[in-house]
Motif scaffolding. Structure first.
Motif, PDB file in Angstrom:
ATOM      1  N   GLU A 168       0.831  -1.208   0.000  1.00 29.25           N
ATOM      2  CA  GLU A 168       0.000   0.000   0.000  1.00 29.25           C
ATOM      3  C   GLU A 168       0.863   1.254   0.000  1.00 29.25           C
ATOM      4  OE1 GLU A 168      -3.324   1.644  -0.728  1.00 29.25           O
ATOM      5  OE2 GLU A 168      -3.615  -0.383   0.059  1.00 29.25           O
ATOM      6  N   PHE A 214       2.245   1.687  -3.454  1.00 27.84           N
ATOM      7  CA  PHE A 214       1.175   2.164  -4.330  1.00 27.84           C
ATOM      8  C   PHE A 214       0.934   3.649  -4.114  1.00 27.84           C
ATOM      9  CE2 PHE A 214      -3.612   2.317  -5.047  1.00 27.84           C
ATOM     10  CZ  PHE A 214      -3.504   2.426  -6.427  1.00 27.84           C
ATOM     11  N   ASP A 215       0.946   4.094  -2.873  1.00 25.06           N
ATOM     12  CA  ASP A 215       0.784   5.520  -2.569  1.00 25.06           C
ATOM     13  C   ASP A 215       1.927   6.329  -3.185  1.00 25.06           C
ATOM     14  OD1 ASP A 215      -1.558   5.108  -1.188  1.00 25.06           O
ATOM     15  OD2 ASP A 215      -0.610   5.109   0.793  1.00 25.06           O
ATOM     16  N   PHE A 261       3.631   5.526  -5.806  1.00 22.36           N
ATOM     17  CA  PHE A 261       3.398   5.548  -7.243  1.00 22.36           C
ATOM     18  C   PHE A 261       2.373   6.626  -7.599  1.00 22.36           C
ATOM     19  CE2 PHE A 261       0.723   4.339 -10.829  1.00 22.36           C
ATOM     20  CZ  PHE A 261       1.677   4.309 -11.842  1.00 22.36           C
ATOM     21  N   LYS A 262       1.279   6.691  -6.861  1.00 22.39           N
ATOM     22  CA  LYS A 262       0.246   7.685  -7.157  1.00 22.39           C
ATOM     23  C   LYS A 262       0.787   9.110  -7.019  1.00 22.39           C
ATOM     24  CE  LYS A 262      -2.851   5.876  -4.345  1.00 22.39           C
ATOM     25  NZ  LYS A 262      -4.133   5.691  -3.622  1.00 22.39           N
ATOM     26  N   ARG A 263       1.721   9.307  -6.095  1.00 26.55           N
ATOM     27  CA  ARG A 263       2.315  10.637  -5.938  1.00 26.55           C
ATOM     28  C   ARG A 263       3.225  10.983  -7.109  1.00 26.55           C
ATOM     29  NH1 ARG A 263       4.847  10.260  -0.042  1.00 26.55           N
ATOM     30  NH2 ARG A 263       5.324  12.469  -0.318  1.00 26.55           N
ATOM     31  N   LEU A 316       2.508  10.274 -10.254  1.00 22.15           N
ATOM     32  CA  LEU A 316       1.731  10.525 -11.467  1.00 22.15           C
ATOM     33  C   LEU A 316       1.646  12.010 -11.841  1.00 22.15           C
ATOM     34  CD1 LEU A 316      -1.101   7.874 -11.086  1.00 22.15           C
ATOM     35  CD2 LEU A 316       0.730   7.900 -12.796  1.00 22.15           C
ATOM     36  N   TRP A 332      -1.400  -5.610  -7.793  1.00 24.01           N
ATOM     37  CA  TRP A 332      -0.991  -4.234  -7.512  1.00 24.01           C
ATOM     38  C   TRP A 332      -0.615  -3.478  -8.782  1.00 24.01           C
ATOM     39  CZ3 TRP A 332      -1.970  -1.782  -3.146  1.00 24.01           C
ATOM     40  CH2 TRP A 332      -2.248  -2.549  -2.005  1.00 24.01           C
ATOM     41  N   LYS A 354      -3.694  -2.103 -10.262  1.00 26.31           N
ATOM     42  CA  LYS A 354      -4.131  -0.893  -9.557  1.00 26.31           C
ATOM     43  C   LYS A 354      -3.328   0.321 -10.016  1.00 26.31           C
ATOM     44  CE  LYS A 354      -4.841  -1.258  -5.029  1.00 26.31           C
ATOM     45  NZ  LYS A 354      -6.270  -0.943  -4.814  1.00 26.31           N
ATOM     46  N   CYS A 355      -2.018   0.143 -10.191  1.00 25.59           N
ATOM     47  CA  CYS A 355      -1.177   1.226 -10.697  1.00 25.59           C
ATOM     48  C   CYS A 355      -1.598   1.609 -12.118  1.00 25.59           C
ATOM     49  CB  CYS A 355       0.292   0.800 -10.699  1.00 25.59           C
ATOM     50  SG  CYS A 355       1.048   0.584  -9.068  1.00 25.59           S
ATOM     51  N   GLU A 388      -4.719   3.789 -12.327  1.00 26.63           N
ATOM     52  CA  GLU A 388      -4.453   5.179 -11.952  1.00 26.63           C
ATOM     53  C   GLU A 388      -3.730   5.924 -13.078  1.00 26.63           C
ATOM     54  OE1 GLU A 388      -5.287   6.814  -9.150  1.00 26.63           O
ATOM     55  OE2 GLU A 388      -6.269   5.100  -8.194  1.00 26.63           O
ATOM     56  N   ALA A 389      -2.763   5.245 -13.712  1.00 23.51           N
ATOM     57  CA  ALA A 389      -1.955   5.883 -14.750  1.00 23.51           C
ATOM     58  C   ALA A 389      -2.740   6.124 -16.033  1.00 23.51           C
ATOM     59  CB  ALA A 389      -0.735   5.017 -15.044  1.00 23.51           C
TER      60      ALA A 389
END
Length: 285
Positions: A81, A84-85, A87-89, A91, A125, A128-129, A132-133
Motif C-alpha cells: 500500500e 502504491f501511494d 506511485f500515485k504521488r 503521477l 498491484w 491498480k497502478c 491510476e496511470a
C-alpha cells in the motif's frame, strides 16, 4: 531512435548538472531516476516545474521516470500500500514533466524460484497502478531485470498475461538479460512484440571473483556469479542483434544509456553513445 541518458549515472551531481551534462553529450533526453538528489515522490511541485523549465531550455525531453517503488510480489500488504501511494504521488510529477512512462518494480524472487502467488500478487498491484496511470495517458514499464519475476521474456509475458490493463509493458535490457543468461537478441524483440515499450542499454562481463570497483555478485540459474559492469564493446553482451532487430522492427522510440562501469560518468556515457552511433552508422552503409 532517440537517445536518453539515465540520470542515475550522474547521481553524484544535482539534477540540474545532470541535465547540462546530458545536453553536452548530445542526447535527445534524460530519463530521471526517482532517487534523491534527483527526484522522489516527495519532490515539491515548484521544484518539478524548475526541472521542466530547465529541460525545455536545453531542448531535452523527459521520456520516462525510473521509479524504484514496487516490490509488490514479496511485500506485506502495508508495504504494498505504501509503494502504491508512492506511485500515485509520482503521477502528477510525471504529467508535469511530460514523461509518458514510469518504471515500477514488480518484485522478486528470480523467476525460476517464483511461485504462482508471487505473480498473482504483483499483477494485483500492477493493475491498480495501471488504472491510476491510464487516466493521465501514462504507461507503466517493467524492466527485464535479473533477481525479479520479469528476468526473461517468457516470465515477463507470463506476468503481463495476468493483467487487465494494456498500458503496462517492458523495458528491454540486454545487459540484465546477459546476467540472467537468457536471449536478448532478435528473438527477444520478436517475442515481446507490442509489449516492448522502451530500451535500456549497458554492458556486463562474467568474471571469476568480485571485489574490484564496478563488480558485483548476483544469483542466477547457475548459482552465485560475479560480474563486471562494462562499457559497450568491453563486456560480453553483444548488442548488434538487438539493434538489427530494432531497426527491422522500425523502432523509433527511446533508448536509454545507463552504463555503470568504473569510469567517470560523463566518459562512460560518451563512450557508449559513440559506440552505438558507430554501430548504427555501419549498419546503414
Amino acid at each position: 531512435m532517440k537517445f536518453a541518458a539515465f540520470s542515475g549515472v550522474f547521481i553524484d551531481h544535482s539534477i540540474q548538472e545532470a541535465m547540462q551534462l546530458t545536453k553536452r553529450l548530445g542526447m535527445d533526453g534524460i530519463e530521471i531516476a526517482v532517487r534523491e538528489p534527483h527526484l522522489s515522490p516527495a519532490t515539491s511541485l515548484p521544484r518539478v516545474k524548475e526541472m521542466k523549465t530547465l529541460a525545455d531550455s536545453l531542448g531535452l525531453e523527459i521520456p520516462a521516470l525510473a521509479g524504484y517503488m514496487g516490490g509488490f510480489s514479496t511485500a506485506s500488504d502495508i508495504e504494498a500500500e505504501k509503494a502504491f501511494d508512492d506511485f500515485k504521488r509520482m503521477l502528477p510529477i510525471a504529467d508535469e514533466l511530460g514523461a509518458s512512462m514510469i518504471r515500477v518494480m514488480p518484485g522478486g524472487p528470480n523467476a525460476f524460484l517464483a511461485h504462482d502467488y508471487h505473480f498473482a500478487k504483483a499483477a494485483h498491484w500492477l493493475d491498480k497502478c495501471a488504472a491510476e496511470a491510464e487516466a493521465l495517458g501514462i504507461r507503466i514499464v517493467l524492466e527485464i531485470h535479473n533477481l525479479s519475476l520479469v528476468e526473461t521474456v517468457d516470465s515477463s509475458l507470463r506476468l503481463l498475461g495476468l493483467l487487465k490493463h494494456d498500458n503496462v509493458g517492458m523495458i528491454h535490457d540486454a545487459g540484465n538479460m546477459y546476467i540472467t543468461d537468457t536471449d536478448y537478441g532478435r528473438d527477444s524483440v520478436d517475442k515481446l512484440g507490442k509489449h516492448l515499450f522502451h530500451v535500456h542499454v549497458k554492458d556486463e562481463r562474467r568474471i571469476e571473483k568480485a571485489g574490484e570497483p564496478g563488480t558485483f555478485v548476483n544469483l542466477t540459474h547457475r548459482g552465485e556469479e560475479s560480474f563486471l559492469q562494462s562499457r559497450l564493446g568491453e563486456g560480453e553482451a553483444d548488442h548488434q542483434p538487438l539493434f538489427d532487430a530494432l531497426l527491422d522492427k522500425g523502432y523509433k522510440d527511446w533508448v536509454t544509456l545507463e552504463c555503470h562501469a568504473p569510469f567517470p560518468a560523463y566518459e562512460r556515457l560518451e563512450h557508449d553513445l559513440r559506440f552505438i552511433k558507430n554501430m548504427l552508422g555501419r549498419m546503414s552503409r
